[in-house]
Design an enzyme around this catalytic site. Sequence first.
Site, PDB file in Angstrom:
ATOM      1  N   GLY A  98       0.824  -1.206   0.000  1.00  0.00           N
ATOM      2  CA  GLY A  98       0.000   0.000   0.000  1.00  0.00           C
ATOM      3  C   GLY A  98       0.856   1.254   0.000  1.00  0.00           C
ATOM      4  O   GLY A  98       0.621   2.195  -0.767  1.00  0.00           O
ATOM      5  N   ALA A 150      -6.298  -9.664   1.913  1.00  0.00           N
ATOM      6  CA  ALA A 150      -7.384 -10.310   1.152  1.00  0.00           C
ATOM      7  C   ALA A 150      -8.292 -11.101   2.088  1.00  0.00           C
ATOM      8  O   ALA A 150      -7.855 -11.616   3.115  1.00  0.00           O
ATOM      9  CB  ALA A 150      -6.785 -11.236   0.111  1.00  0.00           C
ATOM     10  N   SER A 161     -38.133  20.900  -8.454  1.00  0.00           N
ATOM     11  CA  SER A 161     -39.049  21.641  -9.313  1.00  0.00           C
ATOM     12  C   SER A 161     -38.467  22.986  -9.707  1.00  0.00           C
ATOM     13  O   SER A 161     -37.773  23.629  -8.921  1.00  0.00           O
ATOM     14  CB  SER A 161     -40.390  21.866  -8.617  1.00  0.00           C
ATOM     15  OG  SER A 161     -41.217  22.641  -9.474  1.00  0.00           O
ATOM     16  N   GLY A 162     -38.812  23.395 -10.928  1.00  0.00           N
ATOM     17  CA  GLY A 162     -38.390  24.717 -11.378  1.00  0.00           C
ATOM     18  C   GLY A 162     -37.940  24.745 -12.822  1.00  0.00           C
ATOM     19  O   GLY A 162     -37.560  25.799 -13.332  1.00  0.00           O
ATOM     20  N   LYS A 176     -43.353  15.739  -4.446  1.00  0.00           N
ATOM     21  CA  LYS A 176     -43.151  16.293  -5.794  1.00  0.00           C
ATOM     22  C   LYS A 176     -44.291  15.862  -6.721  1.00  0.00           C
ATOM     23  O   LYS A 176     -44.770  16.639  -7.558  1.00  0.00           O
ATOM     24  CB  LYS A 176     -41.792  15.849  -6.362  1.00  0.00           C
ATOM     25  CG  LYS A 176     -41.555  16.295  -7.816  1.00  0.00           C
ATOM     26  CD  LYS A 176     -41.525  17.795  -7.924  1.00  0.00           C
ATOM     27  CE  LYS A 176     -41.492  18.452  -9.272  1.00  0.00           C
ATOM     28  NZ  LYS A 176     -41.414  17.798 -10.501  1.00  0.00           N
ATOM     29  N   HIS A 185     -47.176  17.966  -5.960  1.00  0.00           N
ATOM     30  CA  HIS A 185     -46.853  19.283  -6.540  1.00  0.00           C
ATOM     31  C   HIS A 185     -47.269  19.301  -8.011  1.00  0.00           C
ATOM     32  O   HIS A 185     -47.889  20.242  -8.502  1.00  0.00           O
ATOM     33  CB  HIS A 185     -45.353  19.566  -6.382  1.00  0.00           C
ATOM     34  CG  HIS A 185     -44.847  20.698  -7.229  1.00  0.00           C
ATOM     35  ND1 HIS A 185     -44.636  20.580  -8.601  1.00  0.00           N
ATOM     36  CD2 HIS A 185     -44.515  21.978  -6.927  1.00  0.00           C
ATOM     37  CE1 HIS A 185     -44.202  21.725  -9.092  1.00  0.00           C
ATOM     38  NE2 HIS A 185     -44.118  22.599  -8.093  1.00  0.00           N
ATOM     39  N   ASN A 186     -46.921  18.238  -8.734  1.00  0.00           N
ATOM     40  CA  ASN A 186     -47.236  18.199 -10.163  1.00  0.00           C
ATOM     41  C   ASN A 186     -48.730  18.074 -10.421  1.00  0.00           C
ATOM     42  O   ASN A 186     -49.239  18.623 -11.395  1.00  0.00           O
ATOM     43  CB  ASN A 186     -46.467  17.070 -10.848  1.00  0.00           C
ATOM     44  CG  ASN A 186     -45.045  17.484 -11.141  1.00  0.00           C
ATOM     45  OD1 ASN A 186     -44.468  18.290 -10.409  1.00  0.00           O
ATOM     46  ND2 ASN A 186     -44.465  16.958 -12.192  1.00  0.00           N
ATOM     47  N   GLU A 195     -49.865  21.415 -10.065  1.00  0.00           N
ATOM     48  CA  GLU A 195     -49.381  22.149 -11.257  1.00  0.00           C
ATOM     49  C   GLU A 195     -50.346  21.945 -12.433  1.00  0.00           C
ATOM     50  O   GLU A 195     -50.749  22.909 -13.106  1.00  0.00           O
ATOM     51  CB  GLU A 195     -47.976  21.623 -11.602  1.00  0.00           C
ATOM     52  CG  GLU A 195     -47.392  22.089 -12.918  1.00  0.00           C
ATOM     53  CD  GLU A 195     -46.043  21.402 -13.220  1.00  0.00           C
ATOM     54  OE1 GLU A 195     -45.138  21.435 -12.355  1.00  0.00           O
ATOM     55  OE2 GLU A 195     -45.893  20.817 -14.310  1.00  0.00           O
ATOM     56  N   ARG A 224     -77.289   0.131  -3.139  1.00  0.00           N
ATOM     57  CA  ARG A 224     -76.335  -0.970  -2.902  1.00  0.00           C
ATOM     58  C   ARG A 224     -76.987  -2.071  -2.086  1.00  0.00           C
ATOM     59  O   ARG A 224     -76.801  -3.259  -2.333  1.00  0.00           O
ATOM     60  CB  ARG A 224     -75.088  -0.448  -2.160  1.00  0.00           C
ATOM     61  CG  ARG A 224     -74.228   0.490  -2.999  1.00  0.00           C
ATOM     62  CD  ARG A 224     -73.056   1.015  -2.200  1.00  0.00           C
ATOM     63  NE  ARG A 224     -72.069  -0.009  -1.905  1.00  0.00           N
ATOM     64  CZ  ARG A 224     -71.782  -0.467  -0.702  1.00  0.00           C
ATOM     65  NH1 ARG A 224     -72.381   0.043   0.358  1.00  0.00           N
ATOM     66  NH2 ARG A 224     -70.877  -1.404  -0.533  1.00  0.00           N
TER      67      ARG A 224
HETATM   68  C1  6PG Z   1     -41.356  20.996 -12.315  1.00  0.00           C
HETATM   69  C2  6PG Z   1     -42.208  20.303 -13.353  1.00  0.00           C
HETATM   70  C3  6PG Z   1     -41.468  19.262 -14.097  1.00  0.00           C
HETATM   71  C4  6PG Z   1     -42.345  18.482 -15.078  1.00  0.00           C
HETATM   72  C5  6PG Z   1     -42.754  19.248 -16.256  1.00  0.00           C
HETATM   73  C6  6PG Z   1     -43.472  18.448 -17.326  1.00  0.00           C
HETATM   74  O1  6PG Z   1     -41.798  21.040 -11.177  1.00  0.00           O
HETATM   75  O2  6PG Z   1     -40.301  21.525 -12.655  1.00  0.00           O
HETATM   76  O3  6PG Z   1     -43.264  19.683 -12.681  1.00  0.00           O
HETATM   77  O4  6PG Z   1     -40.901  18.390 -13.166  1.00  0.00           O
HETATM   78  O5  6PG Z   1     -41.633  17.389 -15.518  1.00  0.00           O
HETATM   79  O6  6PG Z   1     -43.535  20.316 -15.858  1.00  0.00           O
HETATM   80  O7  6PG Z   1     -44.563  17.762 -16.856  1.00  0.00           O
HETATM   81  P1  6PG Z   1     -45.639  17.126 -17.864  1.00  0.00           P
HETATM   82  O8  6PG Z   1     -44.894  16.697 -19.098  1.00  0.00           O
HETATM   83  O9  6PG Z   1     -46.217  15.940 -17.163  1.00  0.00           O
HETATM   84  O10 6PG Z   1     -46.622  18.196 -18.165  1.00  0.00           O
END
Ligand code: 6PG
Length: 465
Positions: free
Chosen positions: A13, A75, A123-124, A178, A181-182, A185, A440
């Site tokens: 070594g 080893a 995200s962003g 996330k 979040h979407n 979105e 039902r």
């Molecule tokens: C984010 C967005 C991103 C996402 C696109 C496309 O927070 O930056 O959510 O992650 O992938 O916006 O999403 P779609 O193709 O499903 O519309």
Amino acid sequence: MSEIGLIGLGVMGRNLALNIERNGFPIAVFNRSPEKTLEFIAGPAAGKRITGFERLVDMVKDLQKPRRIILMVTAGDAVDATSAQLIPHLVLIDGGNSYFQDTERRSRELSAANLNFIGMGISGGEEGALWGPSLMPGGQEEAWQSVSSIFQAIAARAEDGQPCVTYIGPRGAGHYVKMVHNGIEYADMQLIAETYDLLHRGLQISNQELRDTFLEWNRGELRSYLIEITANILNKIDDLTGLYLVDMILDEAQQKGTGKWTSQDALNIGAPVPTINAAIESRILSGFKAQRVNSSKLFSEPPAFRGETRKVVQAACDALYASKVLSYAQGMEMLRIASEVYEYDLNLAEISRIWRAGCIIRADLLNDISSAFLSKPALSNLLFDDVFKQTIEKRQQSLRFIVQQGATLGIPMMATNASLSYFDAYRSGILPANLIQAQRDYFGAHTYRRLDREGVFHTDWSEKS
Ligand code: 6PG
């Protein structure tokens, strides 16, 4: 920083380390008994770019990435033992839009292999990644602590200077948040699109005027990234035709699936998210372009708008805000339910705090949402918060008016309608589920409960009454 590390300062070594250094590569060395390291550094390695470490963790930190480490231990078992010791010092971060159940599985598998794994929602978009995204990390908390300073530094900062990152929770919690979040979105985008459609196609307001309207809205309570970019989009002229670009874009919305997962999981865990569902359905329906074009020739057009434009525009602003609040109420309640189902122990005040900047759904509204959960962490729904109760109370007539306008003019407003119906269902002490239960029980003897006494009942409905 060293280019490579070496563990095990036996004669092989030591010589290998000297050779590597002599050939131009700074090297970090470690030995189980530190005396050997000290001896080597003070002796043959003196004056050379060889750095000795008493703690393995410090040696690992000194390495340039990707971290390359040579094992020069005896080893056999020592190789296994040293590898096992090294693995905990490595942290793997998945920053893609992974499905949270995949992150759950990877978390299990990798933690069984003793590897630190963080599933981090980011995200962003492109700009966010470069200038400051909102970050939603989940996984082992200690592993997160070891890398958090880097991400605190690169995250977006809200107006009060706070970085938009917080530890979300164990395993797949970061990717789960996330995902929701979407979903939000998608709902935000659909609500804006419906409002635009009502005003543009229904009321014949021009792109230019609408751009000014969205700009004005962006100076008020609707201030948000998505409203801002909508104003910019409405102003963009197409290089190819000299017409408004938005009018040249094919009206079929695509999706990669993260919003859809929100609806799918909401169904699994029993969380009502009708505005998000409607947003996804609307994207799917938009894809039926050929059928839509064909059927547009089959049915008569509803009568053209004959009313006071200014009144509708004003109401549309209130209705958009109210339906947005109602969709956030759904998303946040879904997170509360998921937190129990998946044992994520989510902090909703923190989550809404880190959505205030950097991410696609960033909006002024998130300040109020964060404050609501900060003062009442166990708040079951935003509708029970005083600020939001008043927000909806003041705007519910506008929301009803806008939904009526859409229906009268034949403008589809599935998400806006869904927000209103969600509100009406949520504020109804009585729903027609009594009839569902009776049906039902009628066809399947599924039983029902009663309002006036405890227990489970079944009726022979075929008996003549
Ligand atoms: C984010 C967005 C991103 C996402 C696109 C496309 O927070 O930056 O959510 O992650 O992938 O916006 O999403 P779609 O193709 O499903 O519309």
